[in-house]
Design a protein around this motif. Structure first.
Motif, PDB file in Angstrom:
ATOM      1  N   PHE A   1      40.392  29.361  31.039  1.00 23.94           N
ATOM      2  CA  PHE A   1      41.745  29.876  31.278  1.00 23.94           C
ATOM      3  C   PHE A   1      42.375  30.334  29.954  1.00 23.94           C
ATOM      4  O   PHE A   1      42.953  31.428  29.866  1.00 23.94           O
TER       5      PHE A   1
ATOM      6  N   TRP B   1      40.886  33.549  28.933  1.00 25.60           N
ATOM      7  CA  TRP B   1      41.395  34.657  29.749  1.00 25.60           C
ATOM      8  C   TRP B   1      42.797  35.064  29.281  1.00 25.60           C
ATOM      9  O   TRP B   1      43.101  36.260  29.140  1.00 25.60           O
TER      10      TRP B   1
ATOM     11  N   GLU C   1      44.138  27.694  41.270  1.00 22.25           N
ATOM     12  CA  GLU C   1      42.726  27.397  41.544  1.00 22.25           C
ATOM     13  C   GLU C   1      42.262  26.181  40.741  1.00 22.25           C
ATOM     14  O   GLU C   1      41.584  25.295  41.251  1.00 22.25           O
TER      15      GLU C   1
ATOM     16  N   ARG D   1      45.223  31.870  39.094  1.00 20.26           N
ATOM     17  CA  ARG D   1      44.136  31.158  38.393  1.00 20.26           C
ATOM     18  C   ARG D   1      44.495  29.692  38.183  1.00 20.26           C
ATOM     19  O   ARG D   1      43.657  28.797  38.331  1.00 20.26           O
TER      20      ARG D   1
ATOM     21  N   GLU E   1      48.510  36.983  38.316  1.00 21.09           N
ATOM     22  CA  GLU E   1      47.112  36.567  38.259  1.00 21.09           C
ATOM     23  C   GLU E   1      46.978  35.180  37.601  1.00 21.09           C
ATOM     24  O   GLU E   1      46.193  34.335  38.026  1.00 21.09           O
ATOM     25  N   SER E   2      47.770  34.979  36.576  1.00 22.72           N
ATOM     26  CA  SER E   2      47.732  33.706  35.869  1.00 22.72           C
ATOM     27  C   SER E   2      48.106  32.551  36.814  1.00 22.72           C
ATOM     28  O   SER E   2      47.454  31.497  36.840  1.00 22.72           O
TER      29      SER E   2
END
Ligand SMILES: Cc1cc2nc3c(=O)[nH]c(=O)nc-3n(C[C@H](O)[C@H](O)[C@H](O)COP(=O)(O)OP(=O)(O)OC[C@H]3O[C@@H](n4cnc5c(N)ncnc54)[C@H](O)[C@@H]3O)c2cc1C
Length: 548
Positions: free
Chosen positions: A473, A476, A456, A453, A449-450
């Protein structure tokens, strides 16, 4: 030359020779085959607490006192000073920018220091592989392993009731009949070619070329930028990472003064270097030192101890790690990148796993069973993916130091939690525990997931994102690691400098499923201050030879 053995191991790096020795201790008849000779240069030198924990467990279980001594800098110096090594107190990162000297901004400098040990005596080490690998080979021979160097293997056949390896040594044909074959021959290894194991490299996101060498007289950052605030440990006695636009440089200093250093360069980074390619490593090295003035200053007086080498792509990966009568050690199966020093830890963990598998077979088939081999294969596949995602995320995060420092917390939270729980948990369970958070419900999915992200934020094009995106970020990451954050990581008050903080650990006892009192009682073990274990040398062989 004909040889019959229960286990043939191809490749005598530390992984092959250590496993050979353990299997000999277990009473197996082992042949260790090496193409070259020792001592020989090898890179891949920096250990971690997880690597050293594996060594300690092997030491105690199989009666190998030297492995226990090699697991901390203090014990190593006291018992095996003739083997060269370096003090590694932690992980140090500096961000450099082209054409600019490293910017000294006090506590806001683009610098990250994460301690891996509380003091020098308990510190991790860099292994001078020429000495350490040679030591493991000698110990393997002393344990009863037959070692054949200068051996070129040309064929492997797994079609019959036993495996057959053929080749030659000093011009004499060699024919080996083995019950089981372990490939510890590293990248592009023996079985990958003999069995035409398909490449799985398309799974690997990380891409980097390597330019490397060993040097004398490399200067210290402490002397080059003397006004930087003191950190939790001497910043140069660490795995030093110089982050640059094109990738990063590792710099590992040995106690006798030699430094192992290398640049890992992304395809885009390499392309931006004005025509210098990895095919001309000395020129590429010079171009990079000129582009980054502070790194250049560190190497001003440096003397290469060997011609600067290069590898067009360091990553490799296969689709299978096991088969009937054979298994690959991790470095023969896959390699991602040295960014977070996973290689030695992963290799020694595999030694533990395979040793346990052979232990189970001592009184039976004398080779690992199918279920265990499948488990090993699944573990290596998942762990290879996980290492790649952690590292690929870090490369993506090179776009901005804040992103990088946040992404790094994911790695440090995972390994500090694993280290702490392994120090207080059972040894057998630790060996098979997923590496780098594989199988952990909180941290297992995080690297994927990191990475998504980060892509993105960077748009997959190296953009550094907005202040808000970077802050979101980091938040998160802090929230994601919170259930496992026993080290007080991702804390803005720390200014990117993290000591080993036992107060935080005690305060967060519940994350380890322990009461405060139990954790306090476990502190000596966590600090590596338990009593020196007793080593029962060759317990297994004695057991195997004992009358029933
Ligand atoms: C640039 C770089 C930096 C790294 N830095 C780190 C680090 O800081 N920390 C870390 O943990 N890891 C690091 N690694 C990873 C580390 O190098 C490996 O994990 C480690 O070398 C694996 O050891 P091994 O014994 O499995 O294999 P190897 O060290 O690769 O040894 C393989 C042996 O097999 C022999 N051999 C090869 N082919 C044959 C054949 N056909 N027949 C017989 N013998 C053969 C070779 O001669 C050699 O002796 C790094 C890797 C790279 C590329």
């Amino acid at each position: 030359m004909r040889r019959t053995c229960e286990v043939a191991i191809v490749g005598s790096g530390f992984a092959g020779s250590l496993l050979a020795r353990v299997l000999a201790v277990l009473g197996y008849d082992v042949l260790l085959l090496e193409r070259g000779t020792h001592p020989r240069l090898a890179i891949g030198e920096s250990t971690t607490p997880l690597a050293n924990l594996s060594l300690e467990r092997l030491a105690v279980r199989y009666g190998l006192p030297d492995c226990h001594r090699l697991a901390t800098h203090g014990r190593w110096l006291a018992h095996l000073p003739e083997l060269r090594r370096g003090l590694k107190r932690g992980f140090t990162f500096y961000r450099h920018h082209p054409g600019e000297r490293f910017a000294e901004r006090g506590l806001d400098s683009e610098r990250l220091l994460v301690a891996a040990s509380p003091d020098d005596a308990l510190s991790d080490t860099h292994w001078l592989r020429a000495d350490v690998d040679h030591h493991f080979v000698r110990e393997a021979e002393a344990a009863g392993v037959e070692y054949l160097d200068r051996t070129e293997l040309t064929a492997a056949d797994f079609g019959g009731a036993t495996a057959r390896l053929r080749g030659h040594r000093d011009g004499v044909a060699l024919d080996v009949e083995a019950g089981f074959v372990i490939d510890a021959s590293g990248p592009g290894g023996f079985l990958a070619r003999q069995l035409a194991i398909p490449s799985g490299l398309e799974r690997t996101h990380t891409r980097a070329a390597l330019v490397y060498g060993h040097f004398d007289d490399v200067r210290l950052m402490r002397d080059e930028v003397p006004s930087l605030p003191a950190g939790p440990y001497p910043q140069d006695w660490a795995a030093v990472h110089h982050l640059i636009d094109e990738g990063w440089m590792y710099s590992l200093r040995f106690d006798h003064g030699t430094t192992s250093a290398g640049f890992l360069l992304t395809p885009h980074g390499l392309a931006s270097l004005g025509g210098a390619t990895e095919a001309e490593p000395s020129r590429l090295w010079r171009v990079l030192l000129e582009r980054y003035p502070t790194i250049g200053r560190l190497f001003d007086d440096a003397r290469p101890m060997m011609p600067i080498g290069s590898v067009p792509r360091v990553q490799h990966r296969l689709t299978r790690a096991t088969g009937t009568r054979w298994v690959l050690m991790p470095h023969a199966f896959a390699f991602v990148d040295p960014l977070v020093s996973t290689g030695i830890a992963w290799g020694v963990r595999a030694v533990e796993r395979l040793a346990l598998a052979f232990e189970d077979a001592v009184d039976g088939t004398r080779r690992p069973d199918v279920d265990t081999l499948e488990r090993y294969d699944a573990a290596l596949c998942a762990e290879g993916d996980q290492i790649d995602l952690v590292v690929a995320g870090a490369y993506e995060a090179l776009a901005h130091f804040d992103l990088f420092a946040a992404q790094a917390m994911l790695y440090f939270a995972t390994v500090s939690y694993a280290e702490t729980s392994q120090r207080i948990g059972d040894a057998e369970g630790a060996a098979w525990k997923g590496f780098l958070g594989v199988g952990d419900e909180a941290l297992g999915p995080a690297p994927r997931e990191s990475f998504a992200r980060l892509r993105e934020i960077t748009r997959g094009a190296g953009l550094s994102g907005t202040t808000h995106e970077r802050a979101a970020f980091a938040e998160w990451i802090a929230a994601t690691i919170a259930p496992r954050n026993v080290a007080g990581l991702a804390d803005p008050m720390r200014h990117n400098m993290y000591p080993v903080d036992l107060d935080v650990l005690v305060e967060r006892h519940a994350l380890l499923g322990m009461s405060r009192e139990r954790l306090l009682a476990a502190l000596p073990a966590l600090r590596g201050l338990g009593p020196e274990p007793t080593f029962v040398e060759r317990p297994w062989r004695m057991r195997a030879e004992a009358p029933t």
